[in-house]
Design an enzyme around this catalytic site. Structure first.
Site, PDB file in Angstrom:
ATOM      1  N   SER A  37       0.819  -1.213   0.000  1.00 46.57           N
ATOM      2  CA  SER A  37       0.000   0.000   0.000  1.00 46.57           C
ATOM      3  C   SER A  37       0.857   1.268   0.000  1.00 46.57           C
ATOM      4  O   SER A  37       0.417   2.304  -0.490  1.00 46.57           O
ATOM      5  CB  SER A  37      -0.909   0.016   1.226  1.00 46.57           C
ATOM      6  OG  SER A  37      -1.786  -1.072   1.191  1.00 46.57           O
ATOM      7  N   THR A  91      -1.608   4.149   3.325  1.00 45.26           N
ATOM      8  CA  THR A  91      -2.360   4.887   2.295  1.00 45.26           C
ATOM      9  C   THR A  91      -2.601   6.344   2.684  1.00 45.26           C
ATOM     10  O   THR A  91      -2.250   7.246   1.905  1.00 45.26           O
ATOM     11  CB  THR A  91      -3.682   4.160   1.968  1.00 45.26           C
ATOM     12  OG1 THR A  91      -3.367   2.811   1.623  1.00 45.26           O
ATOM     13  CG2 THR A  91      -4.418   4.827   0.823  1.00 45.26           C
ATOM     14  N   GLU A 139     -10.183   6.662   2.376  1.00 48.37           N
ATOM     15  CA  GLU A 139      -9.736   5.276   2.192  1.00 48.37           C
ATOM     16  C   GLU A 139     -10.631   4.281   2.934  1.00 48.37           C
ATOM     17  O   GLU A 139     -10.896   4.454   4.127  1.00 48.37           O
ATOM     18  CB  GLU A 139      -8.295   5.097   2.716  1.00 48.37           C
ATOM     19  CG  GLU A 139      -7.770   3.689   2.430  1.00 48.37           C
ATOM     20  CD  GLU A 139      -6.675   3.198   3.373  1.00 48.37           C
ATOM     21  OE1 GLU A 139      -6.520   3.744   4.487  1.00 48.37           O
ATOM     22  OE2 GLU A 139      -5.987   2.238   3.002  1.00 48.37           O
ATOM     23  N   ASP A 172      -5.998   0.357  -4.572  1.00 44.09           N
ATOM     24  CA  ASP A 172      -4.541   0.533  -4.688  1.00 44.09           C
ATOM     25  C   ASP A 172      -3.863  -0.753  -5.176  1.00 44.09           C
ATOM     26  O   ASP A 172      -2.742  -0.728  -5.662  1.00 44.09           O
ATOM     27  CB  ASP A 172      -3.924   1.052  -3.377  1.00 44.09           C
ATOM     28  CG  ASP A 172      -4.164   0.134  -2.195  1.00 44.09           C
ATOM     29  OD1 ASP A 172      -5.040  -0.760  -2.271  1.00 44.09           O
ATOM     30  OD2 ASP A 172      -3.467   0.308  -1.177  1.00 44.09           O
ATOM     31  N   HIS A 173      -4.589  -1.881  -5.062  1.00 41.49           N
ATOM     32  CA  HIS A 173      -4.115  -3.201  -5.513  1.00 41.49           C
ATOM     33  C   HIS A 173      -5.195  -4.186  -5.120  1.00 41.49           C
ATOM     34  O   HIS A 173      -6.090  -3.842  -4.327  1.00 41.49           O
ATOM     35  CB  HIS A 173      -2.793  -3.606  -4.844  1.00 41.49           C
ATOM     36  CG  HIS A 173      -2.861  -3.473  -3.356  1.00 41.49           C
ATOM     37  ND1 HIS A 173      -3.541  -4.377  -2.558  1.00 41.49           N
ATOM     38  CD2 HIS A 173      -2.428  -2.497  -2.519  1.00 41.49           C
ATOM     39  CE1 HIS A 173      -3.489  -3.976  -1.310  1.00 41.49           C
ATOM     40  NE2 HIS A 173      -2.836  -2.822  -1.248  1.00 41.49           N
TER      41      HIS A 173
HETATM   42 ZN   LIG Z   1      -3.236  -1.370   0.024  1.00 42.50          ZN
END
Ligand SMILES: [Zn+2]
Length: 505
Positions: A98, A151, A276, A324-325
């Site tokens: 992250s 993040t 987030e 983010d993934h």
């Molecule tokens: Zn992440």
């Protein structure tokens, strides 16, 4: 295969690859940037940590199935008119963490896993949130995990390691940003720091922030309150909000923190807010689909607050939602269920793996006083996960098969034996990933019965979906890298689109 065949194949493949590269490298090169005259005044970036297409798809299939329908019942991001695909690899690995992903998005540079606001050579870079602040916009950072986590940190801090929580948290005080909200801080006193800088909350207060906790104090805040750091009262694991599946009425949701942020940040010069959904990722690390879906729903409700605001300011607002993934290597499909899925089986789960580990199993351990017995655990499992020990497994998908019961019994024995450490041998690690053996086995078996598979306790390297709506949304269509998100946001905000280094300190 003969060597000659291999050599021939290699030559042919190499030629094909060269041809493909030649064809692709020239075509449609460069990422789309925004060149419109009117810049959005209100810019939202929602990051679902660990949110890949499988998480989105599994949730959407479940929503439809719960209403007796086939197909996907869409979350808001899936309804946005502009859809993009974003690659997520780090400077060194196909699989990012992250920190590297957050740095790529916020500062436009690839870095090693764990780097915050630095490139692969540890050279520090600016993030575009601070550039938006310089332009006179207000800035808000909201997360369901601790505010010094990777993040959120990527949007206000520079650190060679994401684990330098204490040093990162002190950068909240110096950020000058207007609104920090959600979880708490991991190391405010610098217990793990080599050079503690004093209590971070005190430093944040000293910089003029009102630091508040709980709904009553949050509600009292007005746009005149000045800079704010707001937290939930209850931060049960890792100084994060509880999983949405475990919320009690006193817990402040991600949507409430987002709505309050909008109220406090709204001003004539506009604002940028990053929100987030951090525990989608944590649930997926633990292979717990229902906890992940619960947090995805909470994330979606936060997005809904921005959509509500956009309806009042349709020509001045941009909303971008991305991941983010991917985490967990989740997929829709499992060997044991072939072409079938039984999504509604998931609805038998009432608590997260974390609550089951920290509360339910802890209570049981205390009560049984060392005389643990799997028979006692059976009704507890049925009550919390909807999995049954009696009945016809062929007719009722919630009935456990004999081999599944054997797996649970083995996991129960290990769990009661205290085996929760990061498993030392690979075989045990593959089974339990360092989580409580019973908790992780329960969610895995439940997920498999629903027809969902997991491949890892870490992240994966597949691209993620990015969705956009509002003014300049078209900038976010296409197949591009996460560092391009930085450039796109800079173009939208009207600032230079090349990464900016900070003077070496
Ligand atoms: Zn992440």
């Amino acid at each position: 295969m003969t060597n000659a065949f291999l050599r021939r194949t290699a030559v042919t493949l190499a030629a094909l690859l060269a041809l493909t590269l030649a064809l692709c490298s020239g075509a449609f090169a460069g990422t789309t940037l925004y060149s419109g005259k009117e810049k959005p005044k209100y810019v939202f970036l929602f990051i679902g940590d660990g949110l890949g297409l499988p998480q989105l798809s599994a949730a959407q299939f479940l929503f439809a199935a719960s209403q007796g329908k086939m197909g996907e019942d869409k979350l808001l991001m899936s309804t946005f008119p502009v859809q993009g695909i974003t690659t997520t690899y780090s400077a060194e690995t196909a699989i990012t963490d992250s920190a590297a992903a957050g740095t790529a998005i916020a500062s436009g540079v690839k870095t090693y896993n764990a780097g915050i606001g630095v490139d692969a050579n540890k050279k520090p870079y600016r993030n575009f949130a601070s550039m938006a602040k310089d332009k006179g916009m207000k800035v808000g950072i909201v997360s369901s995990v601790s505010l010094d986590h990777a993040t959120p940190a990527a949007f206000y801090a520079v650190s060679e390691s994401r684990n330098a929580y204490h040093e990162i948290s002190h950068q909240i005080a110096t950020s000058g940003f207007d609104y920090f909200a959600g979880g708490g801080l991991i190391d405010p006193d610098g217990k793990k720091s080599k050079a503690p800088k004093g209590n971070a909350f005190e430093a944040i207060k000293g910089a003029g922030y009102s630091v508040v906790s709980g709904r009553a104090e949050l509600q009292k805040l007005t746009p005149k309150s000045g800079k704010v750091m707001a937290m939930n009262d209850r931060l049960p694991d890792g100084n994060a909000l509880p999983y949405a599946i475990d919320y009690t009425p006193n817990d402040i949701s991600l949507a409430e923190f987002t709505a309050k942020g909008i109220e406090l940040l709204d001003n004539p010069k506009g604002f940028f807010m990053m929100v987030e959904g951090g525990k989608i990722d944590w649930a997926c690390h633990a292979n717990d689909a229902m906890a992940a879906i619960g947090d995805l729903v909470a994330f979606n409700e936060a997005v809904a607050e921005a959509v509500k605001f956009m309806k009042k300011h349709p020509k001045e607002t941009l909303i971008v939602v991305t991941g983010d993934h991917e985490t967990g290597g989740l997929t829709v499909g499992f060997a044991g269920t072939k072409y079938d899925n039984f999504f509604t089986v998931l609805q038998g789960q009432k608590v997260s793996f974390q609550h089951f580990t920290d509360v339910v199993l802890k209570d049981y351990r205390a009560k049984c006083g060392g005389n643990f017995n799997f028979e006692d655990m059976k009704p507890i499992i049925t009550a919390n996960f909807g999995l049954k020990f009696e009945g016809d497994a062929a007719a009722d998908r919630t009935v456990l098969k004999d081999f599944e019961i054997a797996m649970l019994k083995e996991a129960f024995n290990r769990s009661m034996g205290g085996e929760t450490e990061k498993s030392k041998d690979e075989m045990t690690y593959r089974l339990y990933g360092g989580y409580d053996p019973l908790a992780v086995s329960l969610t895995q078996i439940l997920n498999q019965k629903a027809g969902l598979g997991w491949t890892t306790y870490s992240h994966t390297g597949v691209p993620v979906a990015t969705a956009a709506v509002g003014l300049a949304a078209e900038t976010f269509g296409g197949y591009y890298d996460n560092t391009d998100l930085f450039k796109k946001f800079c173009s939208v905000l009207g600032i230079a689109t090349e990464p900016v280094t900070l003077a070496a300190n």
